[in-house]
Design a protein around this motif. Structure first.
Motif, PDB file in Angstrom:
ATOM      1  N   PRO A 125      29.397  55.677  31.699  1.00 34.55           N
ATOM      2  CA  PRO A 125      29.635  54.433  32.452  1.00 34.55           C
ATOM      3  C   PRO A 125      31.085  54.201  32.864  1.00 34.55           C
ATOM      4  CG  PRO A 125      29.245  53.962  30.135  1.00 34.55           C
ATOM      5  CD  PRO A 125      28.940  55.412  30.331  1.00 34.55           C
ATOM      6  N   LEU A 126      32.030  54.911  32.237  1.00 34.29           N
ATOM      7  CA  LEU A 126      33.446  54.720  32.579  1.00 34.29           C
ATOM      8  C   LEU A 126      33.961  55.821  33.510  1.00 34.29           C
ATOM      9  CD1 LEU A 126      34.937  53.909  29.023  1.00 34.29           C
ATOM     10  CD2 LEU A 126      33.592  52.439  30.536  1.00 34.29           C
ATOM     11  N   TRP A 127      33.121  56.737  33.880  1.00 33.16           N
ATOM     12  CA  TRP A 127      33.553  57.970  34.508  1.00 33.16           C
ATOM     13  C   TRP A 127      34.340  57.747  35.806  1.00 33.16           C
ATOM     14  CZ3 TRP A 127      34.549  62.460  32.789  1.00 33.16           C
ATOM     15  CH2 TRP A 127      34.705  63.552  33.662  1.00 33.16           C
ATOM     16  N   GLN A 128      35.541  58.348  35.854  1.00 34.77           N
ATOM     17  CA  GLN A 128      36.435  58.366  37.011  1.00 34.77           C
ATOM     18  C   GLN A 128      36.859  56.981  37.488  1.00 34.77           C
ATOM     19  OE1 GLN A 128      34.659  61.115  39.901  1.00 34.77           O
ATOM     20  NE2 GLN A 128      35.803  62.781  38.957  1.00 34.77           N
ATOM     21  N   GLN A 129      36.771  56.019  36.603  1.00 34.18           N
ATOM     22  CA  GLN A 129      37.363  54.727  36.914  1.00 34.18           C
ATOM     23  C   GLN A 129      38.845  54.750  36.566  1.00 34.18           C
ATOM     24  OE1 GLN A 129      35.203  51.087  36.017  1.00 34.18           O
ATOM     25  NE2 GLN A 129      33.441  52.274  35.334  1.00 34.18           N
ATOM     26  N   SER A 130      39.601  53.883  37.183  1.00 36.70           N
ATOM     27  CA  SER A 130      41.026  53.784  36.908  1.00 36.70           C
ATOM     28  C   SER A 130      41.239  53.383  35.450  1.00 36.70           C
ATOM     29  CB  SER A 130      41.663  52.739  37.830  1.00 36.70           C
ATOM     30  OG  SER A 130      42.893  52.273  37.316  1.00 36.70           O
ATOM     31  N   THR A 131      42.045  54.164  34.723  1.00 36.99           N
ATOM     32  CA  THR A 131      42.293  53.817  33.327  1.00 36.99           C
ATOM     33  C   THR A 131      43.086  52.513  33.208  1.00 36.99           C
ATOM     34  OG1 THR A 131      44.200  55.329  33.340  1.00 36.99           O
ATOM     35  CG2 THR A 131      42.124  56.168  32.453  1.00 36.99           C
ATOM     36  N   ALA A 132      43.929  52.238  34.196  1.00 37.17           N
ATOM     37  CA  ALA A 132      44.653  50.960  34.192  1.00 37.17           C
ATOM     38  C   ALA A 132      43.675  49.798  34.348  1.00 37.17           C
ATOM     39  CB  ALA A 132      45.690  50.939  35.310  1.00 37.17           C
ATOM     40  N   HIS A 133      42.677  49.983  35.211  1.00 35.62           N
ATOM     41  CA  HIS A 133      41.657  48.938  35.389  1.00 35.62           C
ATOM     42  C   HIS A 133      40.817  48.777  34.130  1.00 35.62           C
ATOM     43  CE1 HIS A 133      38.260  46.671  36.991  1.00 35.62           C
ATOM     44  NE2 HIS A 133      37.474  47.622  36.513  1.00 35.62           N
ATOM     45  N   LEU A 134      40.436  49.887  33.524  1.00 26.05           N
ATOM     46  CA  LEU A 134      39.575  49.824  32.342  1.00 26.05           C
ATOM     47  C   LEU A 134      40.260  49.107  31.186  1.00 26.05           C
ATOM     48  CD1 LEU A 134      37.987  53.392  32.412  1.00 26.05           C
ATOM     49  CD2 LEU A 134      36.800  51.224  32.817  1.00 26.05           C
ATOM     50  N   ILE A 135      41.515  49.442  30.915  1.00 27.58           N
ATOM     51  CA  ILE A 135      42.187  48.798  29.784  1.00 27.58           C
ATOM     52  C   ILE A 135      42.453  47.329  30.095  1.00 27.58           C
ATOM     53  CG2 ILE A 135      44.565  49.353  30.444  1.00 27.58           C
ATOM     54  CD1 ILE A 135      43.047  49.368  26.881  1.00 27.58           C
ATOM     55  N   ASP A 136      42.699  47.009  31.359  1.00 30.39           N
ATOM     56  CA  ASP A 136      42.873  45.601  31.729  1.00 30.39           C
ATOM     57  C   ASP A 136      41.572  44.831  31.515  1.00 30.39           C
ATOM     58  OD1 ASP A 136      44.517  43.427  33.133  1.00 30.39           O
ATOM     59  OD2 ASP A 136      42.726  43.524  34.405  1.00 30.39           O
ATOM     60  N   ASP A 137      40.455  45.417  31.879  1.00 31.14           N
ATOM     61  CA  ASP A 137      39.155  44.774  31.681  1.00 31.14           C
ATOM     62  C   ASP A 137      38.882  44.604  30.192  1.00 31.14           C
ATOM     63  OD1 ASP A 137      36.798  43.592  32.569  1.00 31.14           O
ATOM     64  OD2 ASP A 137      35.698  45.482  32.610  1.00 31.14           O
ATOM     65  N   PHE A 138      39.163  45.636  29.414  1.00 28.50           N
ATOM     66  CA  PHE A 138      38.956  45.607  27.968  1.00 28.50           C
ATOM     67  C   PHE A 138      39.725  44.445  27.334  1.00 28.50           C
ATOM     68  CE2 PHE A 138      40.245  47.016  23.691  1.00 28.50           C
ATOM     69  CZ  PHE A 138      39.031  47.337  23.127  1.00 28.50           C
ATOM     70  N   LEU A 139      40.976  44.280  27.715  1.00 27.53           N
ATOM     71  CA  LEU A 139      41.800  43.209  27.142  1.00 27.53           C
ATOM     72  C   LEU A 139      41.382  41.847  27.677  1.00 27.53           C
ATOM     73  CD1 LEU A 139      45.302  44.956  27.248  1.00 27.53           C
ATOM     74  CD2 LEU A 139      43.783  44.660  25.269  1.00 27.53           C
ATOM     75  N   THR A 140      41.027  41.773  28.942  1.00 28.14           N
ATOM     76  CA  THR A 140      40.570  40.506  29.524  1.00 28.14           C
ATOM     77  C   THR A 140      39.290  40.022  28.855  1.00 28.14           C
ATOM     78  OG1 THR A 140      41.590  41.013  31.657  1.00 28.14           O
ATOM     79  CG2 THR A 140      39.837  39.367  31.659  1.00 28.14           C
TER      80      THR A 140
END
Length: 222
Positions: A125-140
């Motif tokens: 489900p996380l494949w080839q998404q921006s890691t900056a976006h993913l960690i921002d979503d995780f923290l949000t």
């Protein structure tokens, strides 16, 4: 309807993958699945104590299927144990295994090859998404995760044990991926929206040095 098991390390990527899967209406999350060293009772690579994985799974309200591996298994031993665990999941009605990998193609290929000969399919489900976006979503979303493992050649030692918050991300060297996707660091999630409560844990004062990583233990408070 897909009946899934989440390949789960206790860290941020697998937790975010779980979060995303629980939002889907075509999925039933049946269990978490992890590999554990049968001798020292720690999760593979992350070195998280088995008791912490149990505690986290209980707070998530999900069963945890453990695949026990020998220390430094041969390829034959590793594949035999993994096949045994995956076959058990298949027999229990699992249709898909969910992995939190983001952009390492060789790792994805390895995962998919593990499922050859089984009816199980892989979901990323996380494949080839921006890691900056993913960690921002995780923290949000409100998760708190601690850096428990670092590659000391890429991450300075003072970061070991820190909460991976926005201040920490800003302070990390520019060469470090914000999700540690290149193996720079690993984490353990201690609180967040999926957990019934913050885990009653604290950090050890001691750092241990392995051949590739430095570790800082998390342990359950008395």
């Amino acid at each position: 309807m897909k009946r899934v098991a989440i390949s789960h390390s206790g860290g941020k990527d697998s937790m975010l993958a779980l979060h995303y899967m629980l939002k889907r209406d075509d999925v039933i999350v049946d269990r978490l699945m992890t590999t554990v060293d049968e001798n020292d009772h720690r999760a593979s690579v992350h070195e998280t104590d088995e008791a912490l994985l149990d505690l986290q799974a209980e707070a998530l309200g999900l069963p945890l299927q453990k695949i026990y591996l020998p220390t430094s298994p041969s390829n034959e031993e590793y594949h035999a144990r993994m096949r045994e665990g995956l076959t058990q999941a298949e027999q229990d009605g699992i249709t898909h295994i969910v992995f939190g990998d983001i952009n390492l193609s060789d790792v994805r290929t390895f995962r998919e090859n593990q499922l050859e000969g089984l009816t199980l399919e892989a979901i990323f489900p996380l494949w080839q998404q921006s890691t900056a976006h993913l960690i921002d979503d995780f923290l949000t979303l409100g998760y708190d995760t601690w850096i428990t493992t670092i590659d000391p050649n890429r991450v300075p030692k003072p970061f070991l044990g820190r909460s991976l918050n926005r201040q920490t991300l800003q302070a990390l060297p520019d060469t470090v991926d914000p999700c540690g996707e290149n193996g720079e660091f690993h984490t353990f999630v201690v609180s967040g929206p999926l957990l019934k409560r913050a885990l009653p844990v604290q950090l050890s004062d001691f750092m241990s040095e392995g051949p590739f990583y430095h570790y800082r233990d998390v342990y359950i408070k008395d």
